[in-house]
Each structure stands twice: as structure tokens, then as C-alpha cells.
Scaffold this active site. Structure first.
Site, PDB file in Angstrom:
ATOM      1  N   SER A   1       0.818  -1.214   0.000  1.00 53.94           N
ATOM      2  CA  SER A   1       0.000   0.000   0.000  1.00 53.94           C
ATOM      3  C   SER A   1       0.853   1.265   0.000  1.00 53.94           C
ATOM      4  CB  SER A   1      -0.916   0.008   1.227  1.00 53.94           C
ATOM      5  OG  SER A   1      -0.150   0.015   2.423  1.00 53.94           O
TER       6      SER A   1
ATOM      7  N   GLY B   1       1.621   4.293   4.347  1.00 55.07           N
ATOM      8  CA  GLY B   1       1.400   3.081   3.568  1.00 55.07           C
ATOM      9  C   GLY B   1       2.578   2.139   3.737  1.00 55.07           C
TER      10      GLY B   1
ATOM     11  N   PHE C   1      -8.949   1.963   7.188  1.00 55.91           N
ATOM     12  CA  PHE C   1      -8.152   2.146   5.979  1.00 55.91           C
ATOM     13  C   PHE C   1      -9.076   2.232   4.774  1.00 55.91           C
ATOM     14  CE2 PHE C   1      -5.473   1.004   2.409  1.00 55.91           C
ATOM     15  CZ  PHE C   1      -4.282   1.641   2.705  1.00 55.91           C
TER      16      PHE C   1
ATOM     17  N   GLN D   1      -1.829  -6.804   8.197  1.00 56.21           N
ATOM     18  CA  GLN D   1      -3.216  -6.540   8.554  1.00 56.21           C
ATOM     19  C   GLN D   1      -4.224  -7.098   7.564  1.00 56.21           C
ATOM     20  OE1 GLN D   1      -0.838  -4.143   8.012  1.00 56.21           O
ATOM     21  NE2 GLN D   1      -1.722  -2.279   7.146  1.00 56.21           N
TER      22      GLN D   1
ATOM     23  N   LEU E   1       7.865  -9.340  18.064  1.00 53.35           N
ATOM     24  CA  LEU E   1       7.229  -9.575  19.354  1.00 53.35           C
ATOM     25  C   LEU E   1       7.057  -8.301  20.166  1.00 53.35           C
ATOM     26  CD1 LEU E   1       9.370 -12.721  20.269  1.00 53.35           C
ATOM     27  CD2 LEU E   1       7.133 -12.701  19.137  1.00 53.35           C
ATOM     28  N   GLY E   2       7.013  -7.156  19.505  1.00 56.16           N
ATOM     29  CA  GLY E   2       6.860  -5.896  20.210  1.00 56.16           C
ATOM     30  C   GLY E   2       8.046  -5.613  21.109  1.00 56.16           C
TER      31      GLY E   2
ATOM     32  N   GLY F   1       6.730  -1.662  12.510  1.00 61.11           N
ATOM     33  CA  GLY F   1       6.950  -2.948  11.855  1.00 61.11           C
ATOM     34  C   GLY F   1       7.510  -2.798  10.449  1.00 61.11           C
ATOM     35  N   ASP F   2       7.030  -1.804   9.712  1.00 66.03           N
ATOM     36  CA  ASP F   2       7.563  -1.546   8.371  1.00 66.03           C
ATOM     37  C   ASP F   2       9.046  -1.203   8.444  1.00 66.03           C
ATOM     38  OD1 ASP F   2       4.938  -1.841   7.475  1.00 66.03           O
ATOM     39  OD2 ASP F   2       4.558   0.315   7.490  1.00 66.03           O
TER      40      ASP F   2
END
Length: 322
Positions: free
Chosen positions: A8, A48, A116, A171, A223-224, A255-256
Site C-alpha cells: 500500500s 502506507g 483504511f 493486517q 514480538l513488540g 513494523g515496516d
């Protein structure tokens, strides 16, 4: 190695709720929830999945190829990405829809509620990886959260012509059925999920961990605050902790950022451990910044933080990529 990022491309509307969602979401009332959160702030930023990952790779001098669909309103965003080393030459511009929108509210616990709107992203299914490969060198294609039909098409085309690919459904797992999820990960060189998405993937597909391992190369599960778990092709497990944050500003895009750092490191020859350490560094820079592409990289500061988190040897091995 040439990396294409198919996912995205969106504009982010980021808001802050001065409280805890957990205090106002009643578990026994969720079937007819009706809430409005009065927020303190609104930030409109570039975002995105593909935009965020490509930007971070550009900062790390990887010159990624951006693959996605946008609206006519993309001009300023395009100039921003190109300024930071991203090849936007293959981006499809819609003549019917605006660039996608991500609207997200974050509370004091860093929990998020988001929506989104796909907009032009729905036309990403019209992009052919096979056609792109005829005029571009594609050594690795990241297939991230995007129009579901585009994700399935790009994954299938990578398998068809033998281009290694990264499965990063994130997601969009919520939109996919089990068979579609299997099609997205089958034959992936890398599989990325967070802890929740990993559990959801197993639940939706009905596969065991061993059965997923037989379908993919390297599995990376973030795992954060606990860091990341990596399972190699031979079953060897690597655990890497996070780079401690100086402050928490906004978790969107963390995360990206990790994915961009990890793939930049591993495709450049770093070990799985060192690649995850680079990914963790880039991730924390995003966590400490409002906006997914507003951070910058100071080499001296980065080396200091890597040394403090992982030791001098780790910093020395990662240094050439900074």
C-alpha cells in the site's frame, strides 16, 4: 540486490487519545459498541506499507523499486520519496481515485484503533510483476499489505517466473480466508508477521508451525517490546531484543521500519542476528518520531545505540550499511 516493494501507498491521519481504550471498551457490550473519542492532536503524514518500507530502504541506500497504485494527488509524495532514494518509475497513477487513506487513533498504552480507505490502491491488481521484470532487475519482491487481489497476483507471478519473494500479509490477514493465506506464503523466501498475526495465520490456515516451516524459507515474527523471533530454514531459532527507546511517540510504521532494516541487512550479507539488530534500530527511530517517514539517521548516534544494545562487534559489522 534489487528489491521491489509491492504494498500500500497511503496518506496517514494520526490522532492521539489522552486515555486508555481499555477503560472505555466494555467486553460484554462490544456487539453494539458506539463510541467517539475526543482526540488531542491530528498529524497528516505520508505512509502506507510500501511507502514506509521503501523510504527506510532509501535512507539505507538500497534504492528500492516502489510498486503500487496511487491517485493524481501523489505528486508531492512522489517527489519526497525520490528525494530519499526511492525509484517511483513503475508506480501506477489512477485517473479515478485518490491515494489511499489510513486513519488511526493511538491511546496512552500505544494501543490503536484504525480504519483504511483503499482508494487507488484497489487498482494495484492491474500491475504485473512479470511485465515489470521485463524492464527491471527484480532480485527480491516484498509482497506486503495491499489490495488482496494484487497480493495474490504478485505472489503467484513471482512463483511463476522464479523471483524470490517476501510474504508480509500483516493486517490483510483479517480479509483473507485460509486458502488465500496459504497461497500468499507458499514458497516465500521470507515470511514476516507480528505475534498476533502469526497466531491468526495458523488459525486461518489450520497449519501447524512445522507445516508452515515446510512452505517458507526464513520466518520472522516480531514480538513488540520482547524483540523478534527468527526461525531459519534448518529450524535454528534466533532471538534478538529491541534497541531501548528514549521515548515513545507513535508506533505506526514500526513494523515496516523493522522489515526495511532486516531485509537491507540480510540481502547485503549480514547474519540473521545482525540483520534483526539493524531492523530494531530503524524501528526504534520510527517509534520515537511522529510520522512514519519523518525520522532521519545519524550514523554516530546509531552506532552508539547499537553498541549499547548489542555490543561493539555488532555495531562494527552493521556500520558499513549506515
Amino acid at each position: 540486490m534489487s528489491i521491489a516493494v509491492s504494498a500500500s501507498i497511503a496518506t496517514d491521519h494520526l490522532m492521539r487519545f489522552p486515555g486508555r481504550f481499555a477503560d472505555v471498551l466494555l467486553a460484554d457490550q462490544l456487539d453494539h459498541v458506539s463510541l467517539s473519542f475526543l482526540v488531542d492532536d491530528l498529524q497528516i503524514r505520508r505512509g502506507g506499507v510500501a511507502g514506509n518500507i521503501a523510504y527506510a530502504m532509501g535512507i539505507l541506500n538500497r534504492a528500492p523499486l516502489l510498486v503500487g497504485a496511487v491517485g493524481a494527488d501523489f505528486g508531492e509524495y512522489r517527489a519526497w520519496l525520490e528525494k530519499h532514494g526511492v525509484d517511483c518509475s513503475t508506480v501506477l497513477t489512477s485517473d479515478r481515485a485518490h491515494t489511499a487513506r489510513f486513519v488511526c487513533t493511538t491511546d496512552d498504552d500505544m494501543a490503536q484503533i484504525a480504519s483504511f480507505y483503499p482508494g487507488a490502491m484497489s487498482e494495484a491488481r492491474d500491475i504485473s510483476i512479470i511485465e515489470l521484470a521485463e524492464s527491471n532487475t527484480l532480485d527480491l519482491v516484498l509482497v506486503g499489505a495491499n489490495d488482496p487481489e494484487a497480493m495474490l497476483r504478485h505472489t503467484e507471478e513471482c512463483r511463476e517466473v522464479g523471483i524470490p519473494f517476501v510474504a508480509d500479509p500483516s493486517q490483510q490477514l483479517a480479509r483473507l480466508d485460509g486458502d488465500q493465506a496459504v497461497r500468499l506464503i507458499e514458497g516465500a523466501t521470507y515470511l514476516f508477521t507480528n505475534k498476533y498475526e502469526w497466531a491468526l495465520l495458523l488459525q486461518k490456515t489450520g497449519l501447524s508451525e512445522a507445516e508452515v516451516a515446510a512452505k517458507v524459507g526464513i520466518r520472522i515474527t516480531t514480538l513488540g517490546a520482547e524483540g523478534v523471533q527468527i526461525v531459519d530454514r534448518d529450524g535454528t531459532e534466533v532471538r534478538v531484543g529491541v534497541v531501548p527507546e528514549r521515548e515513545k511517540i507513535e508506533p505506526t510504521g514500526v513494523g515496516d521500519a523493522f522489515r526495511a532494516g532486516f531485509l537491507t541487512g540480510h540481502t547485503a550479507g549480514l547474519s540473521l542476528e545482525r540483520s534483526a539488530q539493524l531492523g530494531s534500530l530503524i524501528a526504534v527511530l520510527v517509534l520515537e518520531t511522529m510520522g512514519t517517514q519523518e525520522w532521519s539517521l545519524n550514523k554516530d548516534d546509531a552506532l552508539e545505540r547499537l553498541t549499547e544494545a548489542y555490543g561493539a562487534d555488532a555495531a562494527a559489522e552493521i556500520k558499513p550499511l549506515l
